[in-house]
Scaffold this active site. Structure first.
Site, PDB file in Angstrom:
ATOM      1  N   CYS A 100       0.901  -1.137   0.000  1.00 34.30           N
ATOM      2  CA  CYS A 100       0.000   0.000   0.000  1.00 34.30           C
ATOM      3  C   CYS A 100       0.952   1.201   0.000  1.00 34.30           C
ATOM      4  CB  CYS A 100      -0.876   0.016   1.245  1.00 34.30           C
ATOM      5  SG  CYS A 100      -2.233   1.195   1.089  1.00 34.30           S
ATOM      6  N   HIS A 330       4.179   2.260   1.866  1.00 30.05           N
ATOM      7  CA  HIS A 330       4.174   2.340   3.327  1.00 30.05           C
ATOM      8  C   HIS A 330       3.784   1.034   4.021  1.00 30.05           C
ATOM      9  CE1 HIS A 330       0.126   4.661   2.671  1.00 30.05           C
ATOM     10  NE2 HIS A 330      -0.168   3.401   2.913  1.00 30.05           N
ATOM     11  N   ASN A 331       3.707  -0.058   3.253  1.00 34.14           N
ATOM     12  CA  ASN A 331       3.528  -1.404   3.828  1.00 34.14           C
ATOM     13  C   ASN A 331       4.478  -2.345   3.108  1.00 34.14           C
ATOM     14  OD1 ASN A 331       1.316  -0.551   5.349  1.00 34.14           O
ATOM     15  ND2 ASN A 331      -0.104  -2.022   4.479  1.00 34.14           N
ATOM     16  N   PRO A 379      -0.586  11.300   3.412  1.00 34.05           N
ATOM     17  CA  PRO A 379      -2.005  11.666   3.378  1.00 34.05           C
ATOM     18  C   PRO A 379      -2.501  11.983   4.786  1.00 34.05           C
ATOM     19  CG  PRO A 379      -1.732   9.291   3.023  1.00 34.05           C
ATOM     20  CD  PRO A 379      -0.362   9.867   3.172  1.00 34.05           C
ATOM     21  N   GLY A 380      -3.461  12.900   4.869  1.00 28.95           N
ATOM     22  CA  GLY A 380      -4.014  13.243   6.184  1.00 28.95           C
ATOM     23  C   GLY A 380      -5.450  12.795   6.288  1.00 28.95           C
ATOM     24  N   SER A 386      -2.958  17.216   3.772  1.00 28.91           N
ATOM     25  CA  SER A 386      -1.971  16.166   3.550  1.00 28.91           C
ATOM     26  C   SER A 386      -0.630  16.884   3.425  1.00 28.91           C
ATOM     27  CB  SER A 386      -2.288  15.379   2.272  1.00 28.91           C
ATOM     28  OG  SER A 386      -3.512  14.682   2.402  1.00 28.91           O
ATOM     29  N   HIS A 405       3.196   7.605   8.194  1.00 22.00           N
ATOM     30  CA  HIS A 405       2.558   7.327   6.890  1.00 22.00           C
ATOM     31  C   HIS A 405       1.217   8.021   6.713  1.00 22.00           C
ATOM     32  CE1 HIS A 405      -0.585   4.824   8.534  1.00 22.00           C
ATOM     33  NE2 HIS A 405      -0.912   4.297   7.385  1.00 22.00           N
TER      34      HIS A 405
HETATM   35  P1  5GP Z   1      -3.873   3.486   5.606  1.00 17.64           P
HETATM   36  O1  5GP Z   1      -2.882   3.092   4.602  1.00 17.64           O
HETATM   37  O2  5GP Z   1      -3.355   3.262   6.991  1.00 17.64           O
HETATM   38  O3  5GP Z   1      -5.236   2.926   5.385  1.00 17.64           O
HETATM   39  O4  5GP Z   1      -4.094   5.048   5.412  1.00 17.64           O
HETATM   40  C1  5GP Z   1      -3.044   5.955   5.426  1.00 17.64           C
HETATM   41  C2  5GP Z   1      -3.536   7.311   5.814  1.00 17.64           C
HETATM   42  O5  5GP Z   1      -4.327   7.867   4.774  1.00 17.64           O
HETATM   43  C3  5GP Z   1      -4.471   7.356   7.005  1.00 17.64           C
HETATM   44  O6  5GP Z   1      -3.767   7.274   8.213  1.00 17.64           O
HETATM   45  C4  5GP Z   1      -5.143   8.711   6.820  1.00 17.64           C
HETATM   46  O7  5GP Z   1      -4.412   9.707   7.485  1.00 17.64           O
HETATM   47  C5  5GP Z   1      -5.057   8.951   5.316  1.00 17.64           C
HETATM   48  N1  5GP Z   1      -6.353   9.045   4.623  1.00 17.64           N
HETATM   49  C6  5GP Z   1      -7.380   8.165   4.628  1.00 17.64           C
HETATM   50  N2  5GP Z   1      -8.385   8.589   3.820  1.00 17.64           N
HETATM   51  C7  5GP Z   1      -7.979   9.770   3.276  1.00 17.64           C
HETATM   52  C8  5GP Z   1      -8.549  10.694   2.316  1.00 17.64           C
HETATM   53  O8  5GP Z   1      -9.650  10.520   1.796  1.00 17.64           O
HETATM   54  N3  5GP Z   1      -7.810  11.780   1.989  1.00 17.64           N
HETATM   55  C9  5GP Z   1      -6.563  12.007   2.508  1.00 17.64           C
HETATM   56  N4  5GP Z   1      -5.893  13.082   2.114  1.00 17.64           N
HETATM   57  N5  5GP Z   1      -6.012  11.168   3.405  1.00 17.64           N
HETATM   58  C10 5GP Z   1      -6.698  10.059   3.782  1.00 17.64           C
HETATM   59 MN    MN Z   2      -2.156   2.678   2.901  1.00 13.38          MN
HETATM   60 MN    MN Z   3      -4.096  -0.093   1.760  1.00  9.01          MN
END
Ligand code: 5GP
Ligand code: MN
Ligand code: MN
Length: 482
Positions: A100, A330-331, A379-380, A386, A405
């Site tokens: 990911c 990031h994974n 990403p935020g 972000s 991440h």
């Molecule tokens: P993960 O890979 O852990 O699912 O997500 C990584 C990060 O993406 C999350 O910790 C969150 O901060 C961010 N994120 C999730 N959905 C959105 C989105 O729709 N827009 C943005 N900019 N960031 C997101």
């Molecule tokens: Mn991810």
């Molecule tokens: Mn993922």
């Protein structure tokens, strides 16, 4: 979490080795006072301690400020093991969504130029970029084509016009992890992946149109080609059903493996094998193939974004300056050279919800950025912000060249759903100037900004701790979600 947490400094807390007799090293969590309360609310710190028991672990079991509970290892966890000391490889330390990651695509458009077309742009992206759990896309690969795709990554699809060679220069590992072994990827995994390359997947994955809001480092921003008001596209997705199946297959195969090698685990979700064992090598080969698929997935997602922009603005993507800033995983687990206690050696760095952040001068940083450091994309959430950061020297000493991440979840999906409906989230975002479209109403509710920590607070910690430095803050204006 009720265990010990000792303050090391303003941005770092220690779980001492004495907490559990089986711990081989300390746990270290990068966080400040402000984030600590949220972190202590779940069992993630205990998972940091559990990881510290793994054979061959180096320095410390680490966690980033966006830490939260995950399968076996916490999300936001970093662990390096030395294969020469019986160091293990663990599927749970990589995660189900192998590779990911995030890709940031620049444009030469400015906010004021696209304001009038934003609605149409987001709608066209939503109609053309497949999203949602299990969704397949317009690219289909035969089992025979999947082999070179898994071995070579995006360079394979480039021969078919889905990108240009310079895209590879701006992808981690040039989009190709060497020694990937497609033969170790099960037919079931290949079948799942054959029709899903170029699709976003479930709700945490997204394609977002953003504006560069604020620059924090002029020199680095210039090297990255970022300036205030500029429009960028952020893509977050992984290896879809293929990677999930590779992880699932490995966990089945690993069931009796720890026992075979005399590895005692505090949590069976930490299932692992010595990296140099036959079982370990098989997983590594399959994981690398899934990682190459992940790079390919984001390459095809970007290709579709380029097509949509080109259609909406009536100019070619080259003309719109849709060049990649960078693509970073990031994974993933990677064999990297690090210096631990003054000894330089190769270690297996597991990053699960953590991003590589190599400093200026590192040979793996693309030439265009070598003088300033590796771009880091964080990403935020879809309502606030972000970030683009840059790798720093200190991360090599403190975190095996790693930073956070994302913002990290602040509440469970169920809790988020109870807080607001998908419709309410969509209305709220629109009133803030963000057009959000999701395949599922529920997904929008689960992913609402309040479900995440404030990414600015997380970035503050990694910046202050020296794990990476602020370059640019991005603000969302439109997003499509799974
Ligand atoms: P993960 O890979 O852990 O699912 O997500 C990584 C990060 O993406 C999350 O910790 C969150 O901060 C961010 N994120 C999730 N959905 C959105 C989105 O729709 N827009 C943005 N900019 N960031 C997101
Ligand atoms: Mn991810
Ligand atoms: Mn993922």
């Amino acid at each position: 979490y009720n265990g010990p947490l000792e303050q090391v400094d303003a941005n770092c807390w220690r779980i001492p080795r004495s907490y559990k007799p089986e711990m081989r090293v300390d746990g270290l969590i990068f966080a400040n006072e402000r984030l600590l309360d949220a972190i202590k609310k779940d069992q993630a710190p205990d998972q940091v301690a559990n990881v510290a028991t793994l054979p061959g672990i180096q320095m410390a079991s680490l966690a980033m400020p966006d830490i939260h509970w995950g399968y076996g290892f916490c999300i936001g966890g970093v662990c390096a093991t030395d294969p020469l000391e019986g160091g293990v490889i663990s599927p749970g330390g990589v995660g189900y969504d192998i590779n990911c990651g995030v890709r940031l695509v620049k444009t030469n458009l400015f906010f004021h130029e696209i304001q009038g077309s934003l609605e149409e742009l987001i709608k066209t992206l939503f109609e053309n970029v497949p999203a949602g759990v299990g969704r397949s896309g317009k690219y289909k690969f035969s089992p025979k084509e999947m082999r070179p795709l898994l071995a070579e990554g995006p360079s394979f699809v480039m021969e078919r016009g889905m990108g240009v060679l310079r895209d590879l220069d701006h992808t981690e590992a040039n989009g190709r992890i060497d020694d990937a072994d497609p033969d170790e990827v099960s037919p079931r995994a290949i079948e799942r992946g054959a029709e899903q390359c170029g699709t976003l997947g479930s709700g945490n994955h997204f394609m977002e149109v953003q504006v560069v809001d604020q620059i924090f480092d002029e020199t680095v921003a210039t090297a990255f080609g970022l300036e205030p008001g500029q429009i960028c596209v952020m893509i977050h997705s992984g290896s879809r059903g293929l990677g999930y199946q590779v992880c699932d297959d490995a966990l089945v195969q690993f069931r009796k493996v720890p026992e075979k090698y005399g590895i005692v685990l505090p949590d069976k979700q930490l299932a692992c094998a010595p990296a140099d064992s036959p079982e370990g090598r098989k997983y590594i080969g399959a994981m690398r193939a899934a990682a190459n698929y992940g790079f390919c997935n984001r390459q095809l997602l970007m290709t579709q974004a380029r097509e949509v922009f080109s259609h909406v603005f009536g100019r070619s993507w080259e003309d719109l300056g849709m060049e990649m800033l960078y693509d970073v995983a990031h994974n993933i687990a990677k064999l990297e050279t690090h210096t631990v206690d003054g000894v330089t050696k190769k270690v297996w760095v597991h990053r699960k919800g953590a991003t590589r952040a190599f400093p200026a001068g590192h040979p793996e940083v693309p030439e265009a950025y070598r003088a300033v450091g590796q771009p880091v994309i964080i990403p935020g959430d879809m309502g606030r912000a972000s970030w683009v950061l840059v790798g720093s020297e200190e991360s090599m000493r403190k975190s095996f060249g790693t930073t956070c991440h994302g913002a990290g979840r602040a509440m469970s999906r169920t809790a988020a759903m109870k807080l607001n409906s998908g419709d309410a989230v969509q209305r709220q975002l629109r009133s803030q100037g963000v057009i959000a479209m999701g395949q599922s109403r529920r997904g929008l509710a689960e992913e609402q900004p309040k479900a995440y920590k404030n990414v600015d607070h997380v970035v503050e910690v990694v910046h202050d701790a020296g794990l990476s430095r602020k370059v640019a803050r991005m603000r969302p204006i439109g997003v499509i979600k799974g």
